[in-house]
Design a protein around this motif. Structure first.
Motif, PDB file in Angstrom:
ATOM      1  N   TYR A  86      23.916  75.032  18.664  1.00 51.23           N
ATOM      2  CA  TYR A  86      24.832  74.191  17.795  1.00 51.23           C
ATOM      3  C   TYR A  86      24.669  75.272  16.565  1.00 51.23           C
ATOM      4  O   TYR A  86      23.854  76.001  16.230  1.00 51.23           O
ATOM      5  N   ARG A  87      25.931  75.084  15.916  1.00 52.38           N
ATOM      6  CA  ARG A  87      26.217  76.212  14.927  1.00 52.38           C
ATOM      7  C   ARG A  87      26.783  75.466  13.593  1.00 52.38           C
ATOM      8  O   ARG A  87      27.217  74.435  13.516  1.00 52.38           O
ATOM      9  N   LEU A  88      26.269  75.902  12.287  1.00 53.68           N
ATOM     10  CA  LEU A  88      26.634  75.299  11.170  1.00 53.68           C
ATOM     11  C   LEU A  88      28.128  75.268  10.878  1.00 53.68           C
ATOM     12  O   LEU A  88      28.630  76.487  11.203  1.00 53.68           O
ATOM     13  N   THR A  89      28.855  74.217  10.323  1.00 57.66           N
ATOM     14  CA  THR A  89      30.209  74.255  10.115  1.00 57.66           C
ATOM     15  C   THR A  89      30.278  74.768   8.532  1.00 57.66           C
ATOM     16  O   THR A  89      29.175  75.086   7.927  1.00 57.66           O
ATOM     17  N   GLN A  90      31.516  74.664   8.099  1.00 60.27           N
ATOM     18  CA  GLN A  90      31.709  75.085   6.734  1.00 60.27           C
ATOM     19  C   GLN A  90      31.180  74.076   5.744  1.00 60.27           C
ATOM     20  O   GLN A  90      30.458  74.240   4.877  1.00 60.27           O
ATOM     21  N   LEU A 146      18.147  74.422   7.608  1.00 63.28           N
ATOM     22  CA  LEU A 146      17.581  75.572   7.357  1.00 63.28           C
ATOM     23  C   LEU A 146      17.381  76.570   8.505  1.00 63.28           C
ATOM     24  O   LEU A 146      17.538  77.727   8.122  1.00 63.28           O
ATOM     25  N   THR A 147      16.991  76.160   9.592  1.00 65.41           N
ATOM     26  CA  THR A 147      16.908  77.027  10.953  1.00 65.41           C
ATOM     27  C   THR A 147      18.087  77.799  10.986  1.00 65.41           C
ATOM     28  O   THR A 147      18.134  79.057  11.184  1.00 65.41           O
ATOM     29  N   MET A 148      19.159  76.969  11.288  1.00 68.83           N
ATOM     30  CA  MET A 148      20.283  77.569  11.378  1.00 68.83           C
ATOM     31  C   MET A 148      20.745  78.598  10.119  1.00 68.83           C
ATOM     32  O   MET A 148      21.368  79.771  10.582  1.00 68.83           O
ATOM     33  N   GLY A 149      20.517  78.187   9.107  1.00 68.76           N
ATOM     34  CA  GLY A 149      20.811  79.056   7.950  1.00 68.76           C
ATOM     35  C   GLY A 149      20.158  80.299   7.927  1.00 68.76           C
ATOM     36  O   GLY A 149      20.803  81.325   7.468  1.00 68.76           O
ATOM     37  N   VAL A 150      19.036  80.714   8.562  1.00 67.90           N
ATOM     38  CA  VAL A 150      18.291  81.957   8.557  1.00 67.90           C
ATOM     39  C   VAL A 150      18.531  82.710   9.706  1.00 67.90           C
ATOM     40  O   VAL A 150      18.326  84.015   9.962  1.00 67.90           O
ATOM     41  N   SER A 151      19.218  81.932  10.964  1.00 69.06           N
ATOM     42  CA  SER A 151      19.702  82.724  11.937  1.00 69.06           C
ATOM     43  C   SER A 151      20.898  83.434  12.036  1.00 69.06           C
ATOM     44  O   SER A 151      21.783  83.321  11.327  1.00 69.06           O
ATOM     45  N   ARG A 152      21.101  84.397  13.008  1.00 66.24           N
ATOM     46  CA  ARG A 152      22.496  85.217  13.214  1.00 66.24           C
ATOM     47  C   ARG A 152      23.330  84.047  13.553  1.00 66.24           C
ATOM     48  O   ARG A 152      23.311  83.360  14.595  1.00 66.24           O
ATOM     49  N   ASN A 161      24.536  81.866  12.125  1.00 61.80           N
ATOM     50  CA  ASN A 161      24.176  80.337  11.699  1.00 61.80           C
ATOM     51  C   ASN A 161      24.057  79.521  12.959  1.00 61.80           C
ATOM     52  O   ASN A 161      24.695  78.342  12.733  1.00 61.80           O
ATOM     53  N   GLU A 162      23.641  79.707  14.000  1.00 62.24           N
ATOM     54  CA  GLU A 162      23.455  79.122  15.408  1.00 62.24           C
ATOM     55  C   GLU A 162      22.186  79.160  15.976  1.00 62.24           C
ATOM     56  O   GLU A 162      21.552  80.227  15.755  1.00 62.24           O
TER      57      GLU A 162
END
Length: 283
Positions: free
Chosen positions: A194-198, A129-135, A137-138
């Motif tokens: 850390y960055r979200l992958t697909q 969730l935190t990565m999802g709201v960040s620029r 996604n990281e």
């Protein structure tokens, strides 16, 4: 004979009224840790052993003390009789056993193992969730550590499970090392992100809380202008910004002999307050 569903619901309601499971997993960890100890332990020892930030450990211990689940003994803390009753009921909830006898060390370790799996899932969920709201996604590991209230090493252990996963469907995160310049041009200021992958983005899109966030343009705006990752963090910064800005603009306006600057500021402050209020009502 196992615990009936209605009994489990009553146990859950009672336990949740003492420790909010959705918000207080650190309190639960601390309580279970104290349950395995024969002698008093200090907060610093708890923080070290559970790999928590010291402030988070102090906050959790203070709340457990207020609730009567732990007690002071000398310079340290031990689990109280009420705390042991809480842990026993928690074991009954998870295993369905009807016994009211105090838990043995072995059963307490079993309970810790069960709880630990839930805690990992909770922190991974919050990280998504935190990565999802960040620029982009990281987020940096240090920032995530602060937001979650656990050590950076512990964050790394949890996220690396999915960052290093061999199965493609489990690879939720990508680990990135950004090299920075230290003193005398040395690369000794590396920062881990850390960055979200697909796959991570796909999983994130299934979360009801994230879908609500995507629809809430007011909250997204407040998070962006306050450089925040959580609503609570954004609101605190917004209140501080308005609270400090109003007297400063009043002083500046008095020095320049005009009220138009103050009027403009009050309009901006009012507008931001309205946007924050509206963000609470968007579903």
């Amino acid at each position: 004979m196992g615990v009936a569903l209605t009994d489990r619901l009553m146990i859950l309601k009672t336990l949740d009224s003492m420790i909010d499971f959705s918000k207080s997993t650190i309190q639960l960890e601390v309580l279970l840790y104290l349950g395995t100890k024969d002698s008093p332990v200090s907060v610093s020892e708890v923080a070290r052993e559970l790999r928590l930030r010291v402030k988070s450990a102090y906050d959790a211990m203070a709340k457990l003390l207020t609730k009567g689940l732990v007690k002071r003994e000398g310079t340290g803390y031990v689990i109280s009789s009420r705390g042991r009753e809480f842990v026993t009921n928690l074991y009954r909830l998870f295993t369905g056993e009807l016994s009211h006898y105090e838990l043995s060390r072995r059963k307490l370790r079993e309970l810790k193992s069960l709880i630990n799996n839930l805690i990992i899932a909770k922190y991974v969920y919050e990280s998504l969730l935190t990565m999802g709201v960040s620029r982009k996604n990281e987020i940096s590991i240090n920032k995530l550590s602060t937001l979650l209230g656990i050590s950076a090493e512990r964050v790394k252990d949890y996220l690396d499970i999915f960052a290093n996963a061999k199965e493609r469907d489990l690879k939720l995160f990508r680990k990135i090392v950004k090299r920075g310049k230290g003193t005398f041009g040395r690369n000794n200021n590396n920062r881990v992100y850390y960055r979200l992958t697909q796959v991570g983005l796909k999983e994130l899109s299934k979360f009801h809380e994230y879908r609500k966030f995507k629809r809430n343009y007011f909250l997204r705006f407040i998070l962006r202008i306050t450089f925040s990752y959580k609503k609570s963090e954004a609101f605190k910064r917004l209140i501080m910004f308005i609270g400090l800005g109003t007297p400063i603009m009043t002083i500046i306006s008095s020095f320049f002999g005009g009220t138009y600057l103050l009027a403009i500021w009050l309009y901006i402050a009012t507008l931001l307050s309205v946007i924050a209020l509206l963000s609470e009502y968007v579903e």
